[in-house]
Design a protein around this motif. Structure first.
Motif, short mmCIF file in Angstrom:
data_model
loop_
_atom_site.label_atom_id
_atom_site.label_comp_id
_atom_site.label_asym_id
_atom_site.label_seq_id
_atom_site.Cartn_x
_atom_site.Cartn_y
_atom_site.Cartn_z
N MET A 1 -8.41 3.83 -0.06
CA MET A 1 -7.95 5.04 -0.68
C MET A 1 -6.65 5.47 0.02
O MET A 1 -6.50 5.30 1.22
N ALA A 2 -5.76 6.03 -0.77
CA ALA A 2 -4.48 6.47 -0.22
C ALA A 2 -4.09 7.80 -0.83
O ALA A 2 -4.49 8.12 -1.94
N GLN A 3 -3.29 8.54 -0.11
CA GLN A 3 -2.77 9.81 -0.60
C GLN A 3 -1.26 9.77 -0.49
O GLN A 3 -0.72 9.52 0.59
N LEU A 4 -0.57 9.99 -1.60
CA LEU A 4 0.88 10.05 -1.59
C LEU A 4 1.31 11.51 -1.48
O LEU A 4 0.74 12.38 -2.15
N GLU A 5 2.32 11.78 -0.66
CA GLU A 5 2.74 13.15 -0.38
C GLU A 5 3.02 13.98 -1.64
O GLU A 5 2.58 15.10 -1.76
N GLU A 6 3.78 13.42 -2.56
CA GLU A 6 4.21 14.18 -3.73
C GLU A 6 3.15 14.25 -4.83
O GLU A 6 3.33 14.95 -5.81
N VAL A 7 2.08 13.51 -4.70
CA VAL A 7 1.05 13.48 -5.73
C VAL A 7 -0.09 14.38 -5.28
O VAL A 7 -0.86 14.04 -4.38
N THR A 8 -0.18 15.55 -5.92
CA THR A 8 -1.15 16.55 -5.47
C THR A 8 -2.32 16.73 -6.43
O THR A 8 -3.29 17.39 -6.09
N GLY A 9 -2.23 16.17 -7.61
CA GLY A 9 -3.32 16.38 -8.56
C GLY A 9 -3.69 15.10 -9.30
O GLY A 9 -2.96 14.10 -9.30
N ARG A 10 -4.84 15.15 -9.94
CA ARG A 10 -5.38 14.00 -10.66
C ARG A 10 -4.44 13.57 -11.80
O ARG A 10 -4.24 12.38 -12.02
N GLU A 11 -3.88 14.54 -12.52
CA GLU A 11 -3.00 14.21 -13.64
C GLU A 11 -1.75 13.46 -13.16
O GLU A 11 -1.31 12.50 -13.80
N ALA A 13 -1.59 11.61 -10.47
CA ALA A 13 -2.06 10.28 -10.05
C ALA A 13 -2.29 9.39 -11.26
O ALA A 13 -1.91 8.21 -11.25
N GLU A 14 -2.89 9.90 -12.30
CA GLU A 14 -3.15 9.10 -13.51
C GLU A 14 -1.85 8.67 -14.17
O GLU A 14 -1.77 7.57 -14.73
N ALA A 15 -0.83 9.50 -14.11
CA ALA A 15 0.47 9.15 -14.69
C ALA A 15 1.12 7.98 -13.95
O ALA A 15 1.98 7.29 -14.50
N MET A 16 0.69 7.73 -12.73
CA MET A 16 1.27 6.64 -11.93
C MET A 16 0.45 5.36 -12.02
O MET A 16 0.79 4.37 -11.37
N ARG A 17 -0.63 5.36 -12.80
CA ARG A 17 -1.49 4.18 -12.93
C ARG A 17 -0.65 2.96 -13.31
O ARG A 17 0.21 3.02 -14.17
N GLY A 18 -0.90 1.86 -12.62
CA GLY A 18 -0.20 0.61 -12.90
C GLY A 18 1.08 0.41 -12.09
O GLY A 18 1.62 -0.69 -12.07
N LEU A 19 1.56 1.45 -11.44
CA LEU A 19 2.76 1.32 -10.62
C LEU A 19 2.40 0.69 -9.27
O LEU A 19 1.28 0.83 -8.79
N LYS A 20 3.36 0.02 -8.67
CA LYS A 20 3.14 -0.55 -7.34
C LYS A 20 3.51 0.47 -6.28
O LYS A 20 4.49 1.21 -6.42
N VAL A 21 2.73 0.50 -5.22
CA VAL A 21 3.01 1.36 -4.08
C VAL A 21 3.52 0.46 -2.96
O VAL A 21 2.91 -0.55 -2.64
N ALA A 22 4.66 0.81 -2.39
CA ALA A 22 5.25 0.01 -1.32
C ALA A 22 5.31 0.83 -0.04
O ALA A 22 5.47 2.04 -0.07
N VAL A 23 5.18 0.12 1.05
CA VAL A 23 5.27 0.73 2.37
C VAL A 23 6.34 -0.03 3.15
O VAL A 23 6.35 -1.27 3.15
N SER A 24 7.23 0.69 3.79
CA SER A 24 8.26 0.06 4.60
C SER A 24 7.60 -0.75 5.71
O SER A 24 6.63 -0.30 6.33
N LYS A 25 8.12 -1.92 5.97
CA LYS A 25 7.53 -2.80 6.98
C LYS A 25 7.47 -2.14 8.36
O LYS A 25 6.54 -2.37 9.12
#
Length: 105
Positions: A1-11, A13-25
């Protein structure tokens, strides 16, 4: 499970479904001895016990049992299980992986 700073609600998060999440090395913890990030392995030359370059790692696959190196070069595509029986020295400084693998496998 992860929490993105700018994503504060379920709606949101659902709008981002299918997107890739990247983390700087630089934000990743260092790999343990004998462990590697896939991104570190991609681009490495793969050399067998006879000194023959089988090609470069272009991808890795998860099979459930073990990861598999996907190698591409003048010998075509070669798949090698990333297990101690076949993969010996992984030299991240010289970008080489030594393997026990022949062209006739």
């Amino acid at each position: 499970m992860a929490q993105l700073e700018e994503v504060t609600g379920r709606e949101q998060a659902e709008a981002m479904r299918g997107l890739k999440v990247a983390v700087s090395k630089v934000e990743l913890p260092p790999a343990e001895d004998g462990e590697y990030y896939w991104s570190d392995l991609i681009g490495m030359d793969v050399i067998n016990a006879e000194g023959l370059c089988l090609g470069k790692v272009v991808d890795l696959m998860e099979t459930g049992a073990n990861d598999v190196l996907v190698i591409s070069g003048e010998h075509g595509q070669i798949l090698i299980p990333f297990v101690a029986a076949y993969v010996g020295d992984v030299d991240t400084q010289n970008k080489q992986i030594k393997v026990e693998w022949g062209l006739d496998y």
